[in-house]
Design a protein around this motif. Structure first.
Motif, short mmCIF file in Angstrom:
data_model
loop_
_atom_site.label_atom_id
_atom_site.label_comp_id
_atom_site.label_asym_id
_atom_site.label_seq_id
_atom_site.Cartn_x
_atom_site.Cartn_y
_atom_site.Cartn_z
N MET A 162 25.99 62.95 43.20
CA MET A 162 25.03 62.85 44.26
C MET A 162 26.31 64.06 45.45
SD MET A 162 25.42 58.58 45.06
CE MET A 162 26.82 58.55 44.63
N PRO B 8 24.91 67.41 44.84
CA PRO B 8 24.59 68.43 45.03
C PRO B 8 23.00 68.30 46.35
CG PRO B 8 24.70 68.14 43.30
CD PRO B 8 24.81 67.15 43.33
N ASP B 9 22.85 66.82 46.63
CA ASP B 9 21.89 66.72 47.51
C ASP B 9 23.08 66.10 49.19
OD1 ASP B 9 20.30 65.83 45.40
OD2 ASP B 9 20.25 64.23 45.14
N VAL B 10 23.41 66.32 49.13
CA VAL B 10 24.83 66.03 50.92
C VAL B 10 24.93 67.23 51.00
CG1 VAL B 10 26.94 65.28 51.30
CG2 VAL B 10 26.02 64.75 49.19
N PRO B 11 24.06 67.82 52.11
CA PRO B 11 24.25 68.98 53.41
C PRO B 11 25.88 68.79 53.20
CG PRO B 11 22.77 66.84 54.73
CD PRO B 11 23.75 66.40 53.32
N GLU B 12 26.06 70.29 53.30
CA GLU B 12 27.22 70.54 53.16
C GLU B 12 27.84 70.47 54.12
OE1 GLU B 12 28.78 75.00 52.28
OE2 GLU B 12 27.38 75.29 51.64
#
Length: 174
Positions: free
Chosen positions: A155, A157-161
């Motif tokens: 998951m 990659p879908d979390v904003p940096e």
């Protein structure tokens, strides 16, 4: 339970006469070993919920529970000194699986998948009881937590940096 005087790999035939005389059957010995291995796995992984649930299955009083806990500590020290950590867990899992009867469920890599999904859903729903139930029925948390970490990594990659950075800073106590 009596002491099994045979080597762990030997099978012993128990006559009906021996069983009726109050001797412990081979099945009872194997099941006791499996239950002890499950208990030691929970102890080794620091899984207090599973450990308490397994102790409750014995129906022991407080004094007996204290004795069992001390014996688990001694057994864990023996396993820790005799085996590498992953090998020690493998030995205990093997003991659990060798019992062909009774309650011998311990999650393995294949079995951990569905419970990791249930754990993830329970955490997302903030359902403390569901999380506790998954943990309670999982004496060996190695595979469950491994699958949980894998799901989390998938998951990421879908979390904003910015959100990820904020979470990491919070976990590091900054």
């Amino acid at each position: 339970m009596g002491v099994n005087k045979q080597e762990s790999g030997d099978r012993v035939e128990v006559s009906e006469q021996q069983a009726s005389e109050g001797r412990v059957s081979e099945e009872q010995v194997a099941e006791a070993k499996a239950r002890a291995a499950r208990l030691l796995l929970a102890f080794r992984h620091g899984n207090q919920l599973a450990y308490d649930a397994l102790i409750a299955e014995f129906g022991a009083d407080e004094q007996t529970t204290d004795l069992v806990s001390a014996l688990c500590w001694i057994a864990n020290e023996g396993v820790r000194k005799a085996y590498l950590p992953e090998a020690g867990d493998q030995v205990l899992r093997h003991m659990v699986r060798r019992a062909d009867f009774g309650d011998r469920f311990v999650l393995t890599e294949d079995g951990a998948g569905p419970d990791a999904g249930a754990l993830l859903e329970a955490v997302a729903a903030q359902d403390v009881r569901a999380v506790q139930e998954v943990v309670r029925r999982t004496p060996d948390t190695t595979f469950l937590l491994g699958r949980f970490v894998l799901a989390f990594a998938m998951m990421l990659p879908d979390v904003p940096e910015a959100v990820l950075k904020e979470v990491v800073e919070e976990l590091r106590g900054r």
